[in-house]
Design an enzyme around this catalytic site. Structure first.
Site, PDB file in Angstrom:
ATOM      1  N   GLY A  31      39.139  -5.174 -24.967  1.00 39.69           N
ATOM      2  CA  GLY A  31      40.560  -5.166 -24.664  1.00 39.69           C
ATOM      3  C   GLY A  31      41.239  -5.825 -25.848  1.00 39.69           C
ATOM      4  N   THR A  33      43.629  -8.112 -26.589  1.00 40.33           N
ATOM      5  CA  THR A  33      43.736  -9.566 -26.752  1.00 40.33           C
ATOM      6  C   THR A  33      42.378 -10.247 -26.608  1.00 40.33           C
ATOM      7  OG1 THR A  33      44.364  -9.772 -24.410  1.00 40.33           O
ATOM      8  CG2 THR A  33      46.154  -9.666 -26.020  1.00 40.33           C
ATOM      9  N   ASN A  35      39.545  -8.909 -27.707  1.00 42.06           N
ATOM     10  CA  ASN A  35      38.934  -8.743 -29.022  1.00 42.06           C
ATOM     11  C   ASN A  35      39.438  -9.810 -29.993  1.00 42.06           C
ATOM     12  OD1 ASN A  35      37.805  -6.393 -27.960  1.00 42.06           O
ATOM     13  ND2 ASN A  35      39.396  -5.074 -28.828  1.00 42.06           N
ATOM     14  N   TYR A  91      37.197   1.767 -19.635  1.00 41.79           N
ATOM     15  CA  TYR A  91      37.599   2.806 -20.577  1.00 41.79           C
ATOM     16  C   TYR A  91      36.391   3.333 -21.342  1.00 41.79           C
ATOM     17  CZ  TYR A  91      37.577  -0.673 -24.425  1.00 41.79           C
ATOM     18  OH  TYR A  91      37.230  -1.632 -25.354  1.00 41.79           O
ATOM     19  N   ASN A 170      51.044  -3.908 -29.937  1.00 42.28           N
ATOM     20  CA  ASN A 170      50.182  -2.812 -29.475  1.00 42.28           C
ATOM     21  C   ASN A 170      50.880  -1.986 -28.408  1.00 42.28           C
ATOM     22  OD1 ASN A 170      48.096  -3.457 -31.163  1.00 42.28           O
ATOM     23  ND2 ASN A 170      46.806  -4.413 -29.611  1.00 42.28           N
ATOM     24  N   TYR A 171      51.003  -0.689 -28.640  1.00 37.87           N
ATOM     25  CA  TYR A 171      51.770   0.190 -27.753  1.00 37.87           C
ATOM     26  C   TYR A 171      50.914   1.345 -27.284  1.00 37.87           C
ATOM     27  CZ  TYR A 171      55.290   3.666 -26.357  1.00 37.87           C
ATOM     28  OH  TYR A 171      56.025   4.604 -25.668  1.00 37.87           O
ATOM     29  N   GLY A 233      47.474   0.145 -41.632  1.00 39.90           N
ATOM     30  CA  GLY A 233      46.183   0.808 -41.801  1.00 39.90           C
ATOM     31  C   GLY A 233      45.622   0.550 -43.182  1.00 39.90           C
ATOM     32  N   ASP A 265      43.226  -5.841 -33.944  1.00 41.83           N
ATOM     33  CA  ASP A 265      42.907  -7.054 -33.183  1.00 41.83           C
ATOM     34  C   ASP A 265      42.172  -8.071 -34.047  1.00 41.83           C
ATOM     35  OD1 ASP A 265      43.880  -5.479 -31.086  1.00 41.83           O
ATOM     36  OD2 ASP A 265      41.870  -4.877 -30.458  1.00 41.83           O
TER      37      ASP A 265
END
Length: 313
Positions: A31, A33, A35, A91, A170-171, A233, A265
């Site tokens: 996840g 946060t 990570n 996930y 993060n979106y 990136g 992260d």
């Protein structure tokens, strides 16, 4: 004077299933946060710092396995709530030949959504003792409206008591009814933060209409947050301190990208660890880039401790 720095990261950890060659699945936990919390705890190992993860879990064996794994990473878990009958979300990750990943989620009944459903949470009882509160756009998205209000109120309280708040943008569009609602909550989070960590692609993705990189950066530089870090990136990282022009920091070269999971992260962990150890923003961004550049050379969100880069803080 406090003898230890206390950092609390709020969010959701999920069961991660990663598809392997031949269709086999490897189970781990991840996840955004979480990570960051793991990499931050590794970066600050041996220093007077306590990294706490803040979430809600169920009373099932997967939840207990999560707690055991976090404690093995020297993450404090006393702010974690255990909710009988609830379970973590799940996930699955599929990675293509270029290292880019695709996610499928099952999280509607995740226990983390209910963290603020008690009259007062363990986190809210300790806000005055925190040096840093860290959360993300995903942290906001998983919560009902009342929970979001309490998380932002917690951020305000941390700042009132002299601590700092870090917000990562993060979106994930699927977690919001529409981008307009996400933008409203993000604006409130930026207003309550001292450091904003911006993934520029995510900022662009949540706009009402397509915008250029130049226009996106122009928007970002107007944010009220005193310290704004823009992740692009493989392109340069940009940092703007209030009242100063942005500075540009080139990324660490990476020979082969294997898996970009947790790149942002892990960057956040490296950057925050460096700032907590009094590095300037250029040095902190270089360290963040080094950590992220190492992580993306391995599969999965969390790399082995032995694979961590040797960094002197």
């Amino acid at each position: 004077m406090k003898s230890i720095q206390r950092i609390a990261l709020f969010g959701e950890c999920m069961i991660e299933l990663q598809e392997q060659v031949g269709g086999q699945l490897r189970r781990s936990f991840g996840g955004d946060t979480l990570n960051t919390a793991i990499y931050l705890a590794r970066m600050l190992a041996g220093r007077p710092a306590e990294v706490s993860y803040v979430t809600a879990l169920g009373d099932d064996r997967h939840s207990q396995a999560m707690l055991d794994a976090w404690q093995a990473e020297n993450i404090d878990t006393h702010l974690v709530s255990r909710l009988p009958g609830r379970v973590p979300g799940l996930y699955m990750i599929q990675v293509d030949a270029a290292g880019e990943r695709t996610f499928s989620y099952w999280r509607d009944s995740s226990a983390a959504r209910a963290y603020f459903e008690t009259e007062i949470s363990a986190l809210e009882l300790e806000l005055a003792t925190l040096d840093v509160l860290y959360f993300s756009g995903i942290s906001l998205a998983i919560l009902p409206q009342a929970g979001r209000e309490r998380l932002l109120a917690a951020a305000h309280s941390v700042r009132q008591h002299g601590g700092k708040v870090v917000f990562d943008n993060n979106y994930r569009a699927r977690l919001w009814p529409d981008s307009a609602e996400a933008r409203r909550w993000y604006a409130r989070a930026f207003a309550q933060s001292d450091i904003a960590l911006i993934t520029l692609d995510d900022h662009i993705a949540m706009q009402e209409a397509p915008i250029s990189v130049a226009d996106a950066l122009a928007q970002v530089w107007t944010l009220p947050t005193p310290e704004v870090v823009v992740k692009q990136g493989g392109a340069d990282t940009l940092v703007r301190l209030v009242g100063q022009p942005p500075v540009s920091i080139p990324p660490a070269p990476v020979a082969q990208v294997v898996d970009t999971t947790a790149a942002g992260d892990s960057f956040a962990a490296g950057y925050l660890a460096a700032r907590l150890c009094d590095h300037d923003v250029i040095s902190a961004a270089e360290i963040g880039n080094t950590v992220a550049g190492t992580v993306i050379r391995h599969r999965g969100a969390i790399i082995a401790p032995t694979a961590m880069p040797a960094i002197q803080l």
